[in-house]
Design a protein around this motif. Structure first.
Motif, PDB file in Angstrom:
ATOM      1  N   ALA A 123       0.822  -1.204   0.000  1.00 35.22           N
ATOM      2  CA  ALA A 123       0.000   0.000   0.000  1.00 35.22           C
ATOM      3  C   ALA A 123       0.857   1.255   0.000  1.00 35.22           C
ATOM      4  O   ALA A 123       0.569   2.220  -0.725  1.00 35.22           O
ATOM      5  CB  ALA A 123      -0.926  -0.006   1.220  1.00 35.22           C
ATOM      6  N   MET A 124       1.925   1.270   0.789  1.00 36.76           N
ATOM      7  CA  MET A 124       2.790   2.447   0.834  1.00 36.76           C
ATOM      8  C   MET A 124       3.576   2.617  -0.462  1.00 36.76           C
ATOM      9  O   MET A 124       3.822   3.747  -0.903  1.00 36.76           O
ATOM     10  CB  MET A 124       3.743   2.366   2.027  1.00 36.76           C
ATOM     11  CG  MET A 124       3.114   2.808   3.331  1.00 36.76           C
ATOM     12  SD  MET A 124       2.490   4.501   3.244  1.00 36.76           S
ATOM     13  CE  MET A 124       2.320   4.904   4.971  1.00 36.76           C
ATOM     14  N   VAL A 125       3.976   1.534  -1.082  1.00 37.80           N
ATOM     15  CA  VAL A 125       4.645   1.631  -2.383  1.00 37.80           C
ATOM     16  C   VAL A 125       3.690   2.236  -3.413  1.00 37.80           C
ATOM     17  O   VAL A 125       4.063   3.129  -4.184  1.00 37.80           O
ATOM     18  CB  VAL A 125       5.148   0.246  -2.836  1.00 37.80           C
ATOM     19  CG1 VAL A 125       5.635   0.295  -4.287  1.00 37.80           C
ATOM     20  CG2 VAL A 125       6.277  -0.239  -1.930  1.00 37.80           C
ATOM     21  N   GLY A 126       2.455   1.762  -3.416  1.00 40.77           N
ATOM     22  CA  GLY A 126       1.466   2.333  -4.319  1.00 40.77           C
ATOM     23  C   GLY A 126       1.185   3.788  -4.024  1.00 40.77           C
ATOM     24  O   GLY A 126       1.024   4.602  -4.934  1.00 40.77           O
ATOM     25  N   ALA A 127       1.145   4.138  -2.732  1.00 37.93           N
ATOM     26  CA  ALA A 127       0.911   5.532  -2.358  1.00 37.93           C
ATOM     27  C   ALA A 127       2.047   6.424  -2.823  1.00 37.93           C
ATOM     28  O   ALA A 127       1.819   7.538  -3.324  1.00 37.93           O
ATOM     29  CB  ALA A 127       0.736   5.642  -0.842  1.00 37.93           C
ATOM     30  N   ALA A 128       3.290   5.970  -2.660  1.00 38.24           N
ATOM     31  CA  ALA A 128       4.439   6.764  -3.098  1.00 38.24           C
ATOM     32  C   ALA A 128       4.393   7.000  -4.607  1.00 38.24           C
ATOM     33  O   ALA A 128       4.677   8.108  -5.094  1.00 38.24           O
ATOM     34  CB  ALA A 128       5.744   6.059  -2.706  1.00 38.24           C
ATOM     35  N   ALA A 129       4.039   5.956  -5.353  1.00 35.29           N
ATOM     36  CA  ALA A 129       3.932   6.104  -6.805  1.00 35.29           C
ATOM     37  C   ALA A 129       2.847   7.113  -7.170  1.00 35.29           C
ATOM     38  O   ALA A 129       3.034   7.975  -8.046  1.00 35.29           O
ATOM     39  CB  ALA A 129       3.639   4.753  -7.448  1.00 35.29           C
ATOM     40  N   LEU A 130       1.703   7.041  -6.487  1.00 33.96           N
ATOM     41  CA  LEU A 130       0.604   7.957  -6.802  1.00 33.96           C
ATOM     42  C   LEU A 130       0.897   9.385  -6.359  1.00 33.96           C
ATOM     43  O   LEU A 130       0.429  10.341  -6.992  1.00 33.96           O
ATOM     44  CB  LEU A 130      -0.688   7.462  -6.145  1.00 33.96           C
ATOM     45  CG  LEU A 130      -1.375   6.284  -6.833  1.00 33.96           C
ATOM     46  CD1 LEU A 130      -2.584   5.839  -6.021  1.00 33.96           C
ATOM     47  CD2 LEU A 130      -1.798   6.658  -8.251  1.00 33.96           C
ATOM     48  N   VAL A 131       1.660   9.559  -5.278  1.00 28.29           N
ATOM     49  CA  VAL A 131       2.062  10.907  -4.873  1.00 28.29           C
ATOM     50  C   VAL A 131       2.873  11.555  -5.987  1.00 28.29           C
ATOM     51  O   VAL A 131       2.648  12.716  -6.360  1.00 28.29           O
ATOM     52  CB  VAL A 131       2.869  10.864  -3.557  1.00 28.29           C
ATOM     53  CG1 VAL A 131       3.598  12.186  -3.325  1.00 28.29           C
ATOM     54  CG2 VAL A 131       1.952  10.583  -2.378  1.00 28.29           C
ATOM     55  N   GLY A 132       3.834  10.810  -6.529  1.00 29.26           N
ATOM     56  CA  GLY A 132       4.619  11.334  -7.641  1.00 29.26           C
ATOM     57  C   GLY A 132       3.767  11.614  -8.865  1.00 29.26           C
ATOM     58  O   GLY A 132       3.913  12.661  -9.516  1.00 29.26           O
ATOM     59  N   ALA A 133       2.848  10.691  -9.182  1.00 32.21           N
ATOM     60  CA  ALA A 133       1.994  10.883 -10.354  1.00 32.21           C
ATOM     61  C   ALA A 133       1.053  12.063 -10.167  1.00 32.21           C
ATOM     62  O   ALA A 133       0.792  12.818 -11.110  1.00 32.21           O
ATOM     63  CB  ALA A 133       1.200   9.601 -10.622  1.00 32.21           C
ATOM     64  N   LEU A 134       0.526  12.241  -8.943  1.00 26.46           N
ATOM     65  CA  LEU A 134      -0.391  13.345  -8.689  1.00 26.46           C
ATOM     66  C   LEU A 134       0.312  14.692  -8.820  1.00 26.46           C
ATOM     67  O   LEU A 134      -0.201  15.621  -9.464  1.00 26.46           O
ATOM     68  CB  LEU A 134      -0.988  13.204  -7.286  1.00 26.46           C
ATOM     69  CG  LEU A 134      -1.861  14.363  -6.798  1.00 26.46           C
ATOM     70  CD1 LEU A 134      -3.089  14.520  -7.693  1.00 26.46           C
ATOM     71  CD2 LEU A 134      -2.288  14.144  -5.348  1.00 26.46           C
TER      72      LEU A 134
END
Length: 369
Positions: A123-134
């Motif tokens: 979940a945190m890996v996915g969150a980090a990726a989405l933070v960058g994408a956002l």
């Protein structure tokens, strides 16, 4: 009268006409190289934070001892299916959907500490990726890369990536909902609003208190996209109905929305350190956020995400003791995005210096006492 040859000559400004001498090919090649470079930056904006978060989160995930907050998760994971509802009491009832998910995960992969922590890491890996994408979506790829790196190195991001608690999935759901909100408000149709409703549902199932995020989203809708307000409310209702039914059952049987304390002065003063791992990191990110504010709509999305839920929780905590850093963890990505946006407007040397400072503060906070 025009002659026939003149009549069939194409207009010089017509973009569909090919250049028979190839004089514009160097310009086309340069444009293609520029587009390729932007694409690579956009990929790096989410890929680098994801890899960094995976490396930092996995570093001690198997060796760190179980925390006090993981006891309820372990109890749910090792309970028989018929008795799992009885095993969840008090605050745990409101987190029943997360514990049911963990029970199913344990049935497939076992109930060892490492196995139970893997969903939080993912979940945190996915969150980090989405933070960058956002951040790349609302600002620039450079902002996305900086924001994702800031989020990945924060001590609280690393900590909850290594703990079997609902906070990491809630963080992922909050980032996902905000990432889906941006295109949904720009072109509010069912294809964009239904996925947003799904993210709202996931957020409520993981951590009911985190639904305060919707107050921040609502502020953005009213301030900038009023024409989409009714469709946004319909999507929110679609996501909230199942959560409301589950919460009604939980609260009826004596459950609570979440645990915490009354917002006394000492508790509030300790919140920045608890939320970011060290109070100095909170100061750095708050300072960077101030430089993001002139970006108006882009920054307003994350400013509302960072501040409005905290104010809502503060108001709620006047009646119910729910104030805690854990209940505000879903706002941390917003601070990271604001920091990344601010750094993208600075010179490369300055941005690198601030990122280095953040990394050093984060590393110092994780050193053994």
């Amino acid at each position: 009268m025009m002659d026939a040859d003149t009549m069939i000559l194409p207009r010089l400004g017509d973009a569909a006409v090919e250049d028979p001498w190839g004089e514009d090919r160097p310009h086309r090649a340069a444009a293609a190289r520029a587009a390729t470079g932007v694409l690579r930056w956009r990929i790096a904006a989410w890929l680098v934070p994801a890899v960094l978060m995976a490396a930092l989160g996995a570093a001690r995930i198997a060796t760190s001892g179980p925390s006090a907050g993981e006891s309820a998760t372990r109890r749910a994971a090792t309970s028989p299916w018929p008795g799992i509802a009885a095993a969840l009491t008090g605050d745990d009832v409101a987190l029943g959907p997360y514990h049911l998910l963990v029970r199913g995960w344990a049935a497939l992969f076992g109930a060892a500490d490492l196995a139970l922590r893997v969903p939080s890491l993912l979940a945190m890996v996915g969150a980090a990726a989405l933070v960058g994408a956002l951040a790349a979506r609302i600002a620039t790829p450079a902002a996305g890369l900086s924001a994702g790196v800031i989020f990945a190195v924060l001590p609280t991001s690393v900590r909850y990536a290594q703990e079997a608690q609902p906070y990491a999935p809630a963080v992922f759901a909050a980032v996902l909902a905000t990432w889906l909100l941006v295109p949904a408000l720009d072109r509010p149709g069912p294809r964009r609003l239904v996925p947003y409703a799904g993210a709202v549902l996931l957020l409520g199932l993981c951590q009911p208190v985190a639904l305060l995020l919707l107050a921040g989203h609502g502020w953005v809708v009213l301030a900038f996209r009023r024409r989409a307000a009714l469709r946004w409310l319909a999507a929110v209702a679609l996501g909230l109905l199942p959560v409301a039914a589950l919460l009604g059952y939980a609260l009826r049987d004596g459950g609570h929305l979440g645990s915490g304390a009354r917002p006394a002065a000492a508790v509030l003063a300790a919140t920045p350190g608890d939320l970011f791992g060290v109070a100095a990191l909170g100061g750095v990110l708050a300072g960077l956020a101030l430089f993001s504010l002139p970006l108006r709509y882009a920054a307003a999305i994350c400013t509302a995400w960072a501040l409005v839920p905290a104010l809502g929780l503060l108001a709620l905590a006047q009646a119910v003791p729910v104030w805690s850093a854990g209940n505000l963890l879903f706002t941390v990505p917003a601070w990271a995005v604001l920091g990344g946006v601010a750094l993208s407007r600075a010179r490369a040397a300055g941005a690198l210096a601030v990122l280095t400072l953040v990394a050093l503060l984060a590393a110092a906070a994780q050193l053994p006492a």
